[in-house]
Scaffold this motif. Sequence first.
Motif, short mmCIF file in Angstrom:
data_model
loop_
_atom_site.label_atom_id
_atom_site.label_comp_id
_atom_site.label_asym_id
_atom_site.label_seq_id
_atom_site.Cartn_x
_atom_site.Cartn_y
_atom_site.Cartn_z
N ILE A 53 1.53 -6.31 -14.38
CA ILE A 53 1.78 -4.95 -13.84
C ILE A 53 2.46 -4.84 -13.42
O ILE A 53 4.08 -5.99 -12.90
N ALA A 54 3.15 -3.79 -13.23
CA ALA A 54 4.77 -3.75 -12.57
C ALA A 54 5.12 -3.46 -11.51
O ALA A 54 3.07 -2.84 -10.23
N HIS A 55 6.16 -3.51 -10.27
CA HIS A 55 5.65 -4.05 -9.23
C HIS A 55 5.77 -2.83 -8.82
O HIS A 55 6.26 -1.71 -9.51
N GLY A 56 5.56 -2.10 -7.58
CA GLY A 56 5.74 -0.60 -7.08
C GLY A 56 6.62 -0.65 -6.42
O GLY A 56 6.26 0.31 -6.33
N MET A 57 7.72 -1.58 -5.88
CA MET A 57 8.64 -0.70 -5.63
C MET A 57 9.48 -0.62 -6.90
O MET A 57 10.50 0.79 -6.46
N TRP A 58 9.45 -0.78 -8.39
CA TRP A 58 9.69 -0.02 -9.10
C TRP A 58 9.17 1.18 -9.81
O TRP A 58 10.29 1.78 -10.18
N LEU A 107 1.26 -1.20 -0.10
CA LEU A 107 0.03 0.46 -0.31
C LEU A 107 0.92 1.49 0.35
O LEU A 107 0.13 2.02 -0.57
N GLU A 108 2.29 0.91 0.44
CA GLU A 108 2.68 2.13 1.38
C GLU A 108 4.41 2.29 1.26
O GLU A 108 4.75 1.00 1.13
N ASN A 109 4.95 3.06 1.30
CA ASN A 109 6.24 2.57 1.30
C ASN A 109 6.99 4.52 1.87
O ASN A 109 6.86 5.17 1.16
N ALA A 110 8.15 4.14 2.67
CA ALA A 110 9.06 5.62 3.19
C ALA A 110 9.87 4.80 3.76
O ALA A 110 10.50 3.80 3.66
#
Length: 298
Positions: free
Chosen positions: A228-233, A112-115
């Motif tokens: 789908i693309a990776h979120g971290m990418w 969902l989110e990343n910091a």
Amino acid sequence: MAGTGAPQSPRLVTPGSGAVPTLLKAALPSIPVVGSLPGVRKGPASSFSGLTFTRPPVTVERAHVEAYAEVCGFPSKDTAPLTYPHMLAFPLHMAIMTEPSFPAPAIGTVHLENAVTGHRPVAVGESLAVTTSVGAPRPHPKGTVYEFVAEARVGEELVWESTSTYLRRGRGDADAPGGYSFPHTSPNGTVWRLPGDLGRRYAAVSGDHNPIHLYPWTAKALGFPRQIAHGMWSLARCVAAIENRLPDAVRVDAAFKKPILLPGSVELGTRVLDDGIAFALTNPRSGAPHVVGRSTAL
């Protein structure tokens, strides 16, 4: 960043079992009948207080950094990109998620989110000790969230940390916090056309072989029209676009909105703030957001 308060002493994990065994462990709890077997069955969320895993110190290898930089759009340098240490923490994420005591199956859990916080640049050749902790689940309007806090140290020095927030959809709490809020950022005309094999290329360097990122048929089996693309990418690609404007000590926060279908196109937007840079990736046709975030100088 706030810690999870996980009570256990760190458990030592040595990554390297390979993509297929990890995917199998991740998938088994979601399979009818098999998911209820001892050793596979997930424990109840109400009794989960947390886990802490660590790995033996690992050297930041130039070849791996350059492979990561190439697929994410970073220049080749003698220091690792800000988001790179996530590559060393991710095996610990998966080790925790595939533990029977961790309540949520890995398959179907949404990033969902990343910091990400870099306290200083990490040099190629440095040795990092990486630890990841997760605490008790907390309510969210759309279900339940788990916060994975990773730390990377050189000796006793904390050089990098991150908080990855994962959502398990279900009965939510309308009064629970909904997550990050970011300044609006309009597209600036920079469009990136993303190939269909991007997920496979990123998986090769990250170790994240989640089927939703690999092929149309594996993504369709899990409810997506195609891979789908990776979120971290997507976060790393945004950071790469603003890297030359970031200080050595910086925090980057991001929220992942709508999936990026592959092949496809995304449009970048950036805006200078008083203490950082806001950014967004949107759909060039509809304007729908894929990733929104901002940097903050420390």
